[in-house]
Enzyme design. Structure first.
Site, PDB file in Angstrom:
ATOM      1  N   SER A   1       4.509 -27.845   3.535  1.00 54.58           N
ATOM      2  CA  SER A   1       5.729 -27.476   3.166  1.00 54.58           C
ATOM      3  C   SER A   1       5.854 -26.978   4.782  1.00 54.58           C
ATOM      4  CB  SER A   1       6.124 -26.468   2.758  1.00 54.58           C
ATOM      5  OG  SER A   1       5.577 -26.394   1.350  1.00 54.58           O
TER       6      SER A   1
ATOM      7  N   SER B   1       6.166 -31.612  -0.573  1.00 55.16           N
ATOM      8  CA  SER B   1       6.262 -30.679   0.994  1.00 55.16           C
ATOM      9  C   SER B   1       7.877 -30.295   0.554  1.00 55.16           C
ATOM     10  CB  SER B   1       6.096 -31.710   2.569  1.00 55.16           C
ATOM     11  OG  SER B   1       6.478 -30.755   3.424  1.00 55.16           O
TER      12      SER B   1
ATOM     13  N   ASP C   1      10.535 -28.267   2.477  1.00 50.18           N
ATOM     14  CA  ASP C   1      11.603 -28.406   3.328  1.00 50.18           C
ATOM     15  C   ASP C   1      12.218 -27.790   3.570  1.00 50.18           C
ATOM     16  OD1 ASP C   1       8.961 -29.657   4.571  1.00 50.18           O
ATOM     17  OD2 ASP C   1       9.580 -31.350   3.885  1.00 50.18           O
TER      18      ASP C   1
END
Length: 364
Positions: A242, A280, A282
């Site tokens: 992340s 991830s 983000d």
């Protein structure tokens, strides 16, 4: 590690501010509390938008979710009202609730009417999963660690494996906290600064791109040949990290314009080799220090001339470049860390001591 003393790749063409960090913007300050004891490799990082009370004097803000695999708190109200009410806190995934409680207690102590005669406060905490190096099940982050990070906030601060970045990994190496700034020229005589701070915990090594060059592929080939490093750093794994990208600017923007600015953080992230993978989380947030919005209705609202939309492109460029630089800065500042069950992340500068040569090689 002292950023001024460390040699690391410089990204882009725009000039940095004097500090080359997010603290080049207004009265922004940053503080850390780092836990580094055996299997506990974690911490808290706090970004203060100004030196006053952010509940009484809110700053305009907005966020963009590039990929929503995350457990942050406070984003919904930021999107609805377009302001920050607390400092921004960063920590590990399982520390979000504890740090949010600490933010609430701090705000109530400063404003006893919160939740009674006054509105409730919106805590804002972002997270990344540091469970490879940190025993995240130990729930080591305590409310006092937020208080320590807040109290220690200043204009200069370390980067790399510190604060919330202590246990983070990036492109199979040690990641963590990185920061940078860029100065945007809007027109002759009118310049604004965009500063970035990232909590970097993402990326597959073969995808790593530094200054437009396929740095990760070359390093991965070297690792596979056994020339440097062994074990986890040489393993090619799916994208499952992340990154939190924070942007501050002294340009007079409203929350709608700040949402547009936050989106451009994704351009800088992509330049380093991220594809915003499935696993991830983000998230980008942008805020302006150009004015504040009062909590109390009896106080006048600010009369601010916003930047015209057709002049915003230089800020977009500065945001992308500052985020790209901040990610590279996190990688190059981070020292190697050994944590839970002997897991280790090496410093990328140790695995590739010849990085200057690689980046200057015209055939690369």
């Amino acid at each position: 590690m002292d950023k001024q003393a460390l040699d690391f790749p410089r990204i882009g063409v725009l000039p940095p501010g004097p500090l080359d960090t997010i603290c080049d913007v207004g009265n922004v300050t940053v503080g850390h509390c780092t836990l580094a004891d055996g299997a506990q490799q974690t911490g808290v990082t706090v970004v203060r938008p100004h030196g006053g009370d952010p509940f009484l004097d809110k700053v305009p803000a907005a966020a963009t979710v590039l990929n929503g695999f995350g457990k942050s708190t406070g984003l919904i109200q930021v999107q609805e009202l377009g302001v920050l009410e607390t400092p921004i806190a960063l920590t590990n995934t399982f520390g979000v609730g504890t740090v949010a409680n600490a933010q609430i207690r701090h705000a109530v102590a400063a404003n006893p009417g919160i939740g009674r005669a006054m509105a409730t406060v919106n805590p804002l905490v972002f997270e990344c999963n540091d469970g490879y190096l940190n025993d995240i099940q130990a729930l080591a982050v305590q409310e006092s660690h937020y208080a320590d990070a807040l109290a220690g906030a200043g204009k200069t601060f370390p980067q790399g494996a510190v604060g919330a970045g202590r246990g983070m990994s990036c492109f199979s190496f040690k990641g963590g906290i990185g920061s940078a700034s860029r100065v945007a020229s809007i027109q002759p005589g009118l310049r604004y600064t965009v500063g970035a701070l990232v909590l970097s915990n993402f990326g597959r090594l073969p995808n790593l791109t530094v200054a437009g060059r396929p740095f990760g592929r070359r390093l991965a080939d070297q690792l596979d040949q056994g020339l440097a490093g062994q074990g986890e750093n040489a393993v090619i794994v799916p994208e499952k990290g992340s990154i939190i990208l924070l942007l501050a600017t002294d340009a007079p923007l409203d929350s709608r314009q700040l949402r547009r600015l936050s989106l451009r953080a994704g351009a800088g992230l992509a330049r380093t080799g991220s594809v915003f993978g499935h696993g991830s989380g983000d998230i980008a947030l942008a805020f302006s220090t150009a004015y504040t919005v009062p909590q109390l209705a009896e106080q006048p609202m600010p009369a601010v001339a916003m930047l015209h939309e057709t002049r915003i492109d230089p800020l977009f460029e500065a945001a992308a470049e500052a985020c790209e630089q901040a990610i590279i800065s996190a990688l190059w500042h981070a020292d190697g860390v050994t944590g839970r069950d002997g897991h280790h992340r090496a410093a990328i500068r140790d695995a590739a001591p010849q990085w200057r040569q690689w980046l200057s090689d015209t055939a690369f």
